[in-house]
Design a protein around this motif. Structure first.
Motif, short mmCIF file in Angstrom:
data_model
loop_
_atom_site.label_atom_id
_atom_site.label_comp_id
_atom_site.label_asym_id
_atom_site.label_seq_id
_atom_site.Cartn_x
_atom_site.Cartn_y
_atom_site.Cartn_z
N UNK A 153 106.21 54.10 -0.42
CA UNK A 153 107.61 54.15 0.02
C UNK A 153 108.19 52.75 -0.14
N UNK A 154 109.19 52.63 -0.99
CA UNK A 154 109.81 51.33 -1.29
C UNK A 154 111.24 51.55 -1.72
N UNK A 155 111.91 50.45 -2.03
CA UNK A 155 113.26 50.56 -2.56
C UNK A 155 113.25 51.30 -3.89
N UNK A 156 112.20 51.09 -4.69
CA UNK A 156 112.08 51.79 -5.97
C UNK A 156 111.98 53.30 -5.75
N UNK A 157 111.24 53.71 -4.69
CA UNK A 157 111.12 55.14 -4.38
C UNK A 157 112.48 55.73 -4.03
N UNK A 158 113.26 55.02 -3.20
CA UNK A 158 114.58 55.52 -2.81
C UNK A 158 115.51 55.62 -4.01
N UNK A 159 115.47 54.62 -4.89
CA UNK A 159 116.34 54.64 -6.06
C UNK A 159 115.94 55.75 -7.03
N UNK A 180 101.04 54.22 3.37
CA UNK A 180 100.19 53.82 4.50
C UNK A 180 100.95 53.11 5.61
N UNK A 181 102.11 52.55 5.31
CA UNK A 181 102.84 51.77 6.30
C UNK A 181 103.94 52.56 6.99
N UNK A 194 104.57 62.55 3.53
CA UNK A 194 103.69 63.66 3.92
C UNK A 194 102.26 63.23 4.22
N UNK A 195 101.97 61.94 4.08
CA UNK A 195 100.62 61.50 4.39
C UNK A 195 100.34 60.10 3.88
N UNK A 196 99.04 59.72 3.93
CA UNK A 196 98.61 58.39 3.49
C UNK A 196 98.17 58.44 2.03
N UNK A 197 98.07 57.26 1.42
CA UNK A 197 97.73 57.19 0.00
C UNK A 197 96.33 57.73 -0.26
N UNK A 198 95.42 57.57 0.71
CA UNK A 198 94.06 58.08 0.53
C UNK A 198 94.02 59.60 0.39
N UNK A 210 102.62 68.10 -11.58
CA UNK A 210 102.87 67.81 -12.99
C UNK A 210 102.88 66.31 -13.26
N UNK A 211 103.36 65.55 -12.27
CA UNK A 211 103.46 64.10 -12.46
C UNK A 211 103.24 63.38 -11.13
N UNK A 212 102.77 62.15 -11.24
CA UNK A 212 102.71 61.24 -10.09
C UNK A 212 103.49 59.99 -10.46
N UNK A 213 104.40 59.58 -9.59
CA UNK A 213 105.18 58.36 -9.81
C UNK A 213 104.72 57.32 -8.79
N UNK A 214 104.19 56.21 -9.28
CA UNK A 214 103.73 55.14 -8.40
C UNK A 214 104.92 54.24 -8.08
N UNK A 215 105.31 54.24 -6.80
CA UNK A 215 106.50 53.50 -6.36
C UNK A 215 106.14 52.52 -5.25
N UNK A 216 105.03 51.82 -5.42
CA UNK A 216 104.57 50.85 -4.42
C UNK A 216 105.56 49.70 -4.27
N UNK A 217 105.61 49.13 -3.04
CA UNK A 217 106.39 47.92 -2.84
C UNK A 217 105.66 46.73 -3.44
#
Length: 466
Positions: A153-159, A180-181, A194-198, A210-217
């Motif tokens: 969850x980051x600004x990139x995720x929101x955008x 996680x935070x 919906x949960x933690x990265x693990x 179909x896809x995973x988008x990595x949007x880490x801070x």
């Protein structure tokens, strides 16, 4: 993937638009020359002439549709879309009527082309409405939808969520966010954590994505290698959306330097030689034609200025141009003569007492800007670009507004993207810079044409002109 889907949809739209233009043109030709609906049906000139004209109109109309953003990657509101179709066809009528007048082809059916443009406008609007309806029905029924999970969850995720929500034609549905935070249950525009990265260890084997988008801070990039490894091992298509907008607040682009990916902070098309030469050639030809065409109007302005108040006809003012170099910008004088130190640091405001009567008329109709065609011919300015500002204000805005100086990477213009959107005079400088940066980073030859057309026929250009 999104880029490829958007390109496919646009190619489909180009094909459909071309088909509609063909149906409208040859339908109008058939009605004109094979029925009695538009008068006699005798062919006065050969069909081959109409075939040549058809090819020219096909190319011209598709270029106009592109210039009016009918093949944009972003979804327009239906009202805006239909309005742009009507405007593009109106410009087509204007251009073709002008060419008919100049070429003076004898016995060329004006009635047929009037019918063609009317039919084409109606059918194009109907076609785009039907395409929008079909796509909407598919999305509502869940067809052609790609399921996406965000990791981080980051600004990139929101955008990213903002863009997917505003562009349903991409066919993406975001199932949730792992972080996680941020506690589970937090929502952004209906998308929940919906949960933690693990939890990837449980989610990935189920193979429902179909896809995973990595949007880490930015602070979590140390985990990037491990997360990418997990996603790649599962076989799910993975993409990385960097969270650098607080560091690089523009549109960057990457290039491959012998296998090494290099991120350029800003994409400036006019820094390339060919686009720059093409734009400069257009400026030279356009300014020469304009000087000749508007010479009677400029003579009228000279007489009016001389009669209104004492002083010079041409007002020269220092402005900052390409690569921060100062130049003298020419304008017809619209104010009473004042001290240089007063003129340097003051903007014109509504009902400004310094503006003469003839000056107010010239400002309202942009006639005071006509001498800038000579600046364009000299190379100080361009027909289209960000408007130049005085050194006093450049120094002030450089400190107050981030990225303000980027506008000086291209030649300043007589008109610009900000101006046709009503941002001139006493309006927000920050908003104006946003529009200037959009122009700099998204320049195309067709965008320049669109701006020039809207400068002439647009309603917002004279807004805030006083």
């Amino acid at each position: 993937m999104i880029e490829e889907n958007a390109k496919f949809l646009n190619r489909l739209l180009v094909f459909l638009d071309a088909a509609v233009i063909g149906i409208s043109f040859w339908g109008a030709w058939f009605i004109r020359f094979r029925t009695n609906l538009l008068g006699v049906h005798i062919e006065v000139i050969s069909r081959s002439i109409y075939l040549i004209v058809f090819v020219m109109i096909m190319i011209a109309m598709l270029l106009l549709y592109s210039a009016f953003n009918l093949y944009s990657k972003r979804m327009m509101r239906i009202r805006t879309l239909l309005s742009n179709i009507v405007m593009a066809n109106a410009v087509g009528v204007l251009v073709f009527s002008t060419l008919l007048y100049i070429i003076k082809i004898a016995d060329f059916s004006r009635g047929m082309f009037a019918f063609f443009f009317a039919a084409n406008t109606f059918l194009e609007c109907s076609e785009r409405y039907m395409v929008r309806w079909v796509l909407t029905q598919r999305w509502k029924s869940g067809k052609n939808i790609r399921q996406v999970l965000l990791v981080g969850y980051s600004r990139a995720a929101e955008q990213y969520i903002d863009r997917v929500k505003s562009n349903p034609q991409w066919g993406y549905r975001i199932r949730g966010i792992l972080d996680d935070k941020v506690p589970a249950g937090k929502e952004y525009r209906g998308i929940r954590v919906i949960g933690r990265i693990e939890n990837l260890l449980v989610i990935l084997p189920e193979n429902h994505l179909d896809e995973i988008a990595i949007t880490l801070g930015l602070s979590e990039y140390a985990r990037l290698e491990d997360i990418v490894s997990r996603c790649e091992k599962s076989g799910v298509h993975t993409k990385f959306i960097p969270d650098y907008n607080n560091i690089i607040p523009t549109r960057p682009y990457t290039e491959d330097v012998m296998g090494l990916p290099v991120i350029n902070i800003r994409h400036v098309p006019l820094s390339n030689t060919f686009p720059a030469l093409m734009k400069r050639a257009t400026d030279i030809v356009g300014s020469l034609v304009a000087i000749i065409l508007f010479s009677p109007v400029m003579l009228f302005c000279v007489i009016g200025i001389k009669r209104s108040s004492p002083g010079p006809v041409i007002f020269k003012q220092e402005r900052v141009g390409l690569h921060n170099r100062p130049f003298k910008m020419y304008k017809f004088r619209t104010m009473v003569v004042q001290k240089e130190e007063d003129e340097k640091t003051a903007w014109t405001v509504k009902n400004d007492p310094r503006v003469t009567k003839i000056g107010r008329f010239m400002r309202k109709h942009n006639l005071d800007e006509l001498p800038q065609f000579f600046n364009i011919l000299k190379g100080d300015m361009s027909l289209v670009g960000p408007r130049p500002e005085r050194p006093f204000f450049v120094e002030r805005f450089q400190e107050e507004i981030p990225r303000y100086m980027i506008k000086h990477q291209v030649r300043p213009g007589l008109t610009g993207w900000a101006q046709i959107n009503g941002l001139r005079g006493d309006t927000s400088i920050r908003k104006r810079i946003e529009y200037d940066l959009y122009y700099i980073e998204n320049w195309t030859y067709l965008l320049d044409i669109k701006i020039l057309i809207l400068t002439v026929i647009g309603r917002k250009v004279n807004k805030n002109a006083y």
